[in-house]
Design a protein around this motif. Structure first.
Motif, PDB file in Angstrom:
ATOM      1  N   ARG A  14       0.837  -1.209   0.000  1.00 43.70           N
ATOM      2  CA  ARG A  14       0.000   0.000   0.000  1.00 43.70           C
ATOM      3  C   ARG A  14       0.868   1.255   0.000  1.00 43.70           C
ATOM      4  NH1 ARG A  14      -5.047   1.240   4.177  1.00 43.70           N
ATOM      5  NH2 ARG A  14      -5.860   3.043   3.028  1.00 43.70           N
ATOM      6  N   LEU A  15       1.966   1.219   0.746  1.00 44.92           N
ATOM      7  CA  LEU A  15       2.871   2.364   0.789  1.00 44.92           C
ATOM      8  C   LEU A  15       3.458   2.640  -0.588  1.00 44.92           C
ATOM      9  CD1 LEU A  15       4.312   4.552   2.407  1.00 44.92           C
ATOM     10  CD2 LEU A  15       6.002   2.836   3.113  1.00 44.92           C
ATOM     11  N   PHE A  16       3.738   1.599  -1.361  1.00 44.52           N
ATOM     12  CA  PHE A  16       4.235   1.811  -2.716  1.00 44.52           C
ATOM     13  C   PHE A  16       3.220   2.605  -3.531  1.00 44.52           C
ATOM     14  CE2 PHE A  16       4.502   1.110  -7.168  1.00 44.52           C
ATOM     15  CZ  PHE A  16       5.849   1.146  -7.461  1.00 44.52           C
ATOM     16  N   PHE A  17       1.960   2.169  -3.519  1.00 44.57           N
ATOM     17  CA  PHE A  17       0.935   2.871  -4.301  1.00 44.57           C
ATOM     18  C   PHE A  17       0.845   4.336  -3.894  1.00 44.57           C
ATOM     19  CE2 PHE A  17      -0.658  -1.421  -5.199  1.00 44.57           C
ATOM     20  CZ  PHE A  17      -1.013  -1.295  -6.540  1.00 44.57           C
ATOM     21  N   GLU A  44       3.195   6.225  -2.463  1.00 46.87           N
ATOM     22  CA  GLU A  44       4.397   6.950  -2.869  1.00 46.87           C
ATOM     23  C   GLU A  44       4.417   7.207  -4.371  1.00 46.87           C
ATOM     24  OE1 GLU A  44       6.779   8.469  -1.469  1.00 46.87           O
ATOM     25  OE2 GLU A  44       6.884   7.777   0.615  1.00 46.87           O
ATOM     26  N   ALA A  45       3.974   6.224  -5.140  1.00 44.85           N
ATOM     27  CA  ALA A  45       4.031   6.340  -6.598  1.00 44.85           C
ATOM     28  C   ALA A  45       2.888   7.161  -7.169  1.00 44.85           C
ATOM     29  CB  ALA A  45       4.031   4.951  -7.226  1.00 44.85           C
ATOM     30  N   ALA A  79       7.010  -0.812 -10.210  1.00 43.42           N
ATOM     31  CA  ALA A  79       8.036   0.184 -10.512  1.00 43.42           C
ATOM     32  C   ALA A  79       8.371   0.173 -11.997  1.00 43.42           C
ATOM     33  CB  ALA A  79       9.285  -0.067  -9.679  1.00 43.42           C
ATOM     34  N   ASP A  80       8.448  -1.020 -12.578  1.00 42.32           N
ATOM     35  CA  ASP A  80       8.716  -1.114 -14.009  1.00 42.32           C
ATOM     36  C   ASP A  80       7.516  -0.633 -14.822  1.00 42.32           C
ATOM     37  OD1 ASP A  80      11.276  -2.094 -13.670  1.00 42.32           O
ATOM     38  OD2 ASP A  80      10.663  -4.188 -13.752  1.00 42.32           O
ATOM     39  N   LYS A  81       6.325  -0.863 -14.312  1.00 40.52           N
ATOM     40  CA  LYS A  81       5.110  -0.465 -15.037  1.00 40.52           C
ATOM     41  C   LYS A  81       5.025   1.050 -15.195  1.00 40.52           C
ATOM     42  CE  LYS A  81       0.053  -0.356 -14.479  1.00 40.52           C
ATOM     43  NZ  LYS A  81      -0.401  -0.936 -15.770  1.00 40.52           N
ATOM     44  N   ILE A  82       5.334   1.798 -14.129  1.00 42.39           N
ATOM     45  CA  ILE A  82       5.169   3.245 -14.220  1.00 42.39           C
ATOM     46  C   ILE A  82       6.331   3.916 -14.931  1.00 42.39           C
ATOM     47  CG2 ILE A  82       3.684   3.350 -12.193  1.00 42.39           C
ATOM     48  CD1 ILE A  82       5.979   4.245 -10.538  1.00 42.39           C
ATOM     49  N   GLY A  83       7.455   3.202 -15.084  1.00 43.49           N
ATOM     50  CA  GLY A  83       8.536   3.694 -15.921  1.00 43.49           C
ATOM     51  C   GLY A  83       9.465   4.675 -15.228  1.00 43.49           C
ATOM     52  N   GLU A 138      12.400   8.137  11.432  1.00 39.60           N
ATOM     53  CA  GLU A 138      11.652   9.374  11.626  1.00 39.60           C
ATOM     54  C   GLU A 138      11.395  10.081  10.302  1.00 39.60           C
ATOM     55  OE1 GLU A 138      13.830  11.650  14.438  1.00 39.60           O
ATOM     56  OE2 GLU A 138      13.450  10.273  16.117  1.00 39.60           O
ATOM     57  N   THR A 139      12.392  10.056   9.414  1.00 36.97           N
ATOM     58  CA  THR A 139      12.222  10.654   8.090  1.00 36.97           C
ATOM     59  C   THR A 139      11.126   9.946   7.312  1.00 36.97           C
ATOM     60  OG1 THR A 139      14.544  11.332   7.991  1.00 36.97           O
ATOM     61  CG2 THR A 139      13.375  11.153   5.897  1.00 36.97           C
ATOM     62  N   MET A 140      11.145   8.622   7.351  1.00 34.46           N
ATOM     63  CA  MET A 140      10.130   7.839   6.648  1.00 34.46           C
ATOM     64  C   MET A 140       8.745   8.074   7.231  1.00 34.46           C
ATOM     65  SD  MET A 140      11.358   6.073   4.091  1.00 34.46           S
ATOM     66  CE  MET A 140      10.023   4.881   3.886  1.00 34.46           C
ATOM     67  N   ALA A 141       8.645   8.121   8.551  1.00 30.56           N
ATOM     68  CA  ALA A 141       7.351   8.284   9.209  1.00 30.56           C
ATOM     69  C   ALA A 141       6.697   9.616   8.858  1.00 30.56           C
ATOM     70  CB  ALA A 141       7.508   8.154  10.723  1.00 30.56           C
ATOM     71  N   ALA A 142       7.512  10.623   8.563  1.00 38.33           N
ATOM     72  CA  ALA A 142       6.998  11.963   8.288  1.00 38.33           C
ATOM     73  C   ALA A 142       6.585  12.159   6.835  1.00 38.33           C
ATOM     74  CB  ALA A 142       8.051  13.009   8.663  1.00 38.33           C
ATOM     75  N   ARG A 143       6.880  11.204   5.967  1.00 36.62           N
ATOM     76  CA  ARG A 143       6.532  11.355   4.558  1.00 36.62           C
ATOM     77  C   ARG A 143       5.009  11.336   4.408  1.00 36.62           C
ATOM     78  NH1 ARG A 143      10.806  10.688   0.911  1.00 36.62           N
ATOM     79  NH2 ARG A 143       9.355  10.093  -0.760  1.00 36.62           N
ATOM     80  N   PRO A 144       4.442  12.206   3.569  1.00 36.65           N
ATOM     81  CA  PRO A 144       2.980  12.236   3.405  1.00 36.65           C
ATOM     82  C   PRO A 144       2.389  10.879   3.008  1.00 36.65           C
ATOM     83  CG  PRO A 144       3.959  14.194   2.438  1.00 36.65           C
ATOM     84  CD  PRO A 144       5.107  13.305   2.831  1.00 36.65           C
ATOM     85  N   ALA A 145       3.073  10.138   2.159  1.00 43.84           N
ATOM     86  CA  ALA A 145       2.556   8.835   1.740  1.00 43.84           C
ATOM     87  C   ALA A 145       2.488   7.868   2.912  1.00 43.84           C
ATOM     88  CB  ALA A 145       3.425   8.250   0.626  1.00 43.84           C
TER      89      ALA A 145
END
Length: 239
Positions: free
Chosen positions: A16-19, A21-22, A80-84, A195-202
């Motif tokens: 879900r985090l991938f979707f 972020e992407a 990741a390959d799909k979105i290019g 902490e950096t990862m936790a703060a990302r909007p995604a």
């Protein structure tokens, strides 16, 4: 549209985090693994290993029949390959060196961090009785793996240098660090990255309203749920 078959486990959250972020459109299809929905024939047709996550891509590159995928690492590589390279925000680099960096840490998570952290999470939280040897064994191995990641992050912001699917893969397996018997204060570089990862909007969107599956309050499962989640074998016939 892509269907994401999902439960809020570290591997499900990873997908879900991938979707998020992407920025890739998806439809969330909840799978109640405590009630055995992962063993339904229609789900096994998508994920024969009866685990989550899984996806169905109804619009694969090049057209044709929908593509089904299981295994979280394979799913992230496929997407990741799909979105290019122009849209994936360097989630997996196209150059040989950069791609190699990401791939080895993705597979490190799949083969090491996830399985070992999952074992100590199980024995600390879900096991019906304490098994001292198992707890000691998996606590130490998980600590070793945390140390590997901490050392890797000593001189770089993200695991492969730039933000990538390696970070997406690892983060959900560090979230339940308390259940792993680990103190992030012992791993300062890992703690800074966390902490950096936790703060990302995604990340915030992904974890909104999500309970920690390894929290003590979630450990009181019924005998039937225990049988469904942990009692399967090759000879099991009752789903």
């Amino acid at each position: 549209m892509i269907d994401l078959y999902y439960a809020a486990t570290p591997n499900g959250l990873k997908a879900r985090l991938f979707f998020e972020e992407a920025g890739l459109p998806y439809r969330l299809v909840p799978v109640n693994i405590g009630k055995g929905e992962q063993f339904k024939p229609e789900y096994l047709a998508i994920s024969p290993n009866n685990k989550i996550p899984a996806i169905v891509d109804h619009e694969p590159v090049g057209g044709g029949a929908p593509v089904t995928m299981f295994e979280s690492g394979a799913i992230m590589l496929y997407l990741a390959d799909k979105i290019g390279p122009e849209q994936n925000q360097h989630l997996i680099p196209s150059d040989a060196h950069g791609r190699a960096e990401v791939l080895q840490w993705l597979f490190w998570q799949m083969a090491g961090l996830g399985p070992m952290a999952g074992q100590i999470g199980h024995f600390n939280v879900y096991a019906p009785e304490k098994v001292p040897y198992a707890i000691e064994r998996y606590t130490k191995e998980t600590s070793r793996l945390y140390g590997v990641l901490n050392q890797r992050l000593a001189d770089r912001e993200f695991i492969a240098g730039a933000f990538s699917i390696a970070d997406i893969a690892c983060y959900p397996w560090i979230v339940p660090h308390e259940a792993h018997g680990q103190n992030l204060a012992d791993f300062p570089h890992l703690a800074r990255w966390f902490e950096t990862m936790a703060a990302r909007p995604a990340t915030i969107r992904t974890y909104e309203g999500v309970a920690n599956v390894y929290a003590p309050k979630n450990s009181a499962i019924s005998d039937e749920e225990r049988r469904v989640l942990f009692g399967q074998s090759a000879t099991t016939t009752t789903r």
